[in-house]
Scaffold this motif. Structure first.
Motif, short mmCIF file in Angstrom:
data_model
loop_
_atom_site.label_atom_id
_atom_site.label_comp_id
_atom_site.label_asym_id
_atom_site.label_seq_id
_atom_site.Cartn_x
_atom_site.Cartn_y
_atom_site.Cartn_z
N HIS A 1 1.12 -0.64 -9.00
CA HIS A 1 -0.05 0.15 -8.60
C HIS A 1 -1.32 -0.69 -8.49
N VAL A 2 -1.33 -1.56 -7.51
CA VAL A 2 -2.51 -2.34 -7.18
C VAL A 2 -2.96 -1.93 -5.79
N PRO A 3 -4.23 -2.16 -5.45
CA PRO A 3 -4.70 -1.74 -4.12
C PRO A 3 -3.83 -2.31 -3.00
N ALA A 4 -3.46 -1.45 -2.09
CA ALA A 4 -2.58 -1.82 -0.99
C ALA A 4 -3.40 -2.19 0.24
N GLY B 1 1.92 10.34 -1.72
CA GLY B 1 0.70 9.56 -1.84
C GLY B 1 -0.54 10.22 -1.30
N VAL B 2 -0.37 11.31 -0.57
CA VAL B 2 -1.48 12.02 0.06
C VAL B 2 -2.17 12.89 -0.98
N PRO B 3 -3.34 13.46 -0.66
CA PRO B 3 -3.92 14.43 -1.59
C PRO B 3 -2.93 15.55 -1.90
N PRO C 1 -9.02 3.40 -4.87
CA PRO C 1 -8.41 2.87 -3.65
C PRO C 1 -6.95 3.27 -3.56
N PRO C 2 -6.39 3.36 -2.36
CA PRO C 2 -4.95 3.61 -2.24
C PRO C 2 -4.18 2.45 -2.86
N VAL C 3 -3.22 2.78 -3.71
CA VAL C 3 -2.43 1.75 -4.38
C VAL C 3 -0.99 1.83 -3.86
N TRP C 4 -0.27 0.72 -4.03
CA TRP C 4 1.13 0.70 -3.64
C TRP C 4 1.92 1.74 -4.46
N LEU C 5 2.85 2.43 -3.79
CA LEU C 5 3.65 3.46 -4.44
C LEU C 5 5.12 3.31 -4.07
#
Length: 300
Positions: free
Chosen positions: A133-136, A147-149, A186-190
């Motif tokens: 879970h780091v910024p993608a 991953g969406v809202p 920020p969006p993170v890897w999932l």
């Protein structure tokens, strides 16, 4: 109404797979054995060392391509093995899509581990997700379903629950999750498909591998943290949550709102599995477990 596995759009037979491997990657030799014929892909074990992963529906093709592109970049940062493709196959003959040869990773599906014993790898899974879970990057694979809202999943969840056959109380649990503030980081890897069939456990009980990155995307880490309810019981969940909270590189990922959304994601994914597993008792059990855990009185 409960549905089953979608029909294959292309029949993936042992003879077809043997011909593809023999003509395109003859160095990878060995007997073939079908080990999975899921929603999106067929998987054959190839000898003792390899597996062959082939889409059985067109919708799965871009997902497999995402694995081919990204897993080699993500694997070095993860503490457990993932199925990085070692060879890429091309369409040929009657088979119209790309395919992959992957390592056969050691371990057995966590579905074979009694739920109460999964606490043994709860910290391992938390470490793995915290590392992931780091910024993608901006060109990370999009995914309209993960991953969406959480609010984006409202219509399908409400439709499923209104269709009947689900435990009472899930509708209220869903509304409670929706009320949680949205992810603002920020969006993170999932990984984005955090159920126990995608985890391999070793003979020592520890996490041996994380598999099936077909839903790979970026977004709200709560999607992956749904594993707290999808994989574990209350004891395992407590270890998973506490460990992740000490490791998460993003401060917002440890707050109560994130865990409330994670519970909602467990409800969303669990109800989807339960509604589409009429012909797959193992997956039906995963969905039922997730929903039972979501309904525990304190949601923890």
């Amino acid at each position: 109404m409960t549905a089953g596995t979608p029909a294959a759009e292309v029949a993936v037979s042992e003879s077809l797979v043997a011909a593809l491997v023999r003509t395109q990657h003859p160095d990878f030799d060995g007997p073939l054995r079908l080990v999975a014929n899921g929603w999106d892909n067929a998987v054959y074990r190839l000898g003792d060392t390899w597996s062959v992963r082939l889409p059985r529906r067109a919708v799965a093709v871009p997902l497999l391509v995402n694995e081919q592109r990204w897993l080699s970049r993500l694997a070095p940062r993860l503490p457990v093995p993932v199925p990085v493709p070692v060879a890429v196959g091309e369409p040929a003959g009657s088979y119209p899509w790309p395919w992959s040869i992957n390592p056969w990773l050691p371990g057995h599906p966590a579905t074979a581990v009694p739920v109460a014993e999964r606490v043994a790898f709860a910290a391992d899974l938390a470490h793995t997700f915290a590392a992931l879970h780091v910024p993608a990057p901006a060109d990370a694979p999009p995914n309209a379903f993960r991953g969406v809202p959480l609010s984006d999943r409202t219509e399908p969840v409400r439709e499923r629950l209104a269709g009947g056959g689900f435990p009472a109380g899930l509708a209220a649990a869903w509304e409670e999750a929706l009320a949680a503030p949205p992810w603002t980081g920020p969006p993170v890897w999932l990984h984005a498909d955090p159920h126990p069939a995608n985890l391999l456990a070793g003979d020592d009980g520890r996490l041996a591998a994380l598999i099936d990155f077909g839903d790979l995307t970026s977004g709200d880490p709560a999607t992956d943290l749904a594993a707290a309810w999808m994989v574990f019981d209350a004891a395992g969940r407590a270890v998973f949550r506490q460990t992740y909270a000490t490791l998460a590189p993003l401060e917002d990922a440890t707050d109560d709102a994130t865990w409330r959304r994670a519970r909602g994601w467990a409800l969303s994914i669990g109800s989807a599995i339960a509604a589409s597993s009429a012909d797959n008792p193992a997956m039906a059990a995963i969905g039922a477990h997730a929903l039972d855990q979501v309904l525990l009185p304190d949601g923890r």
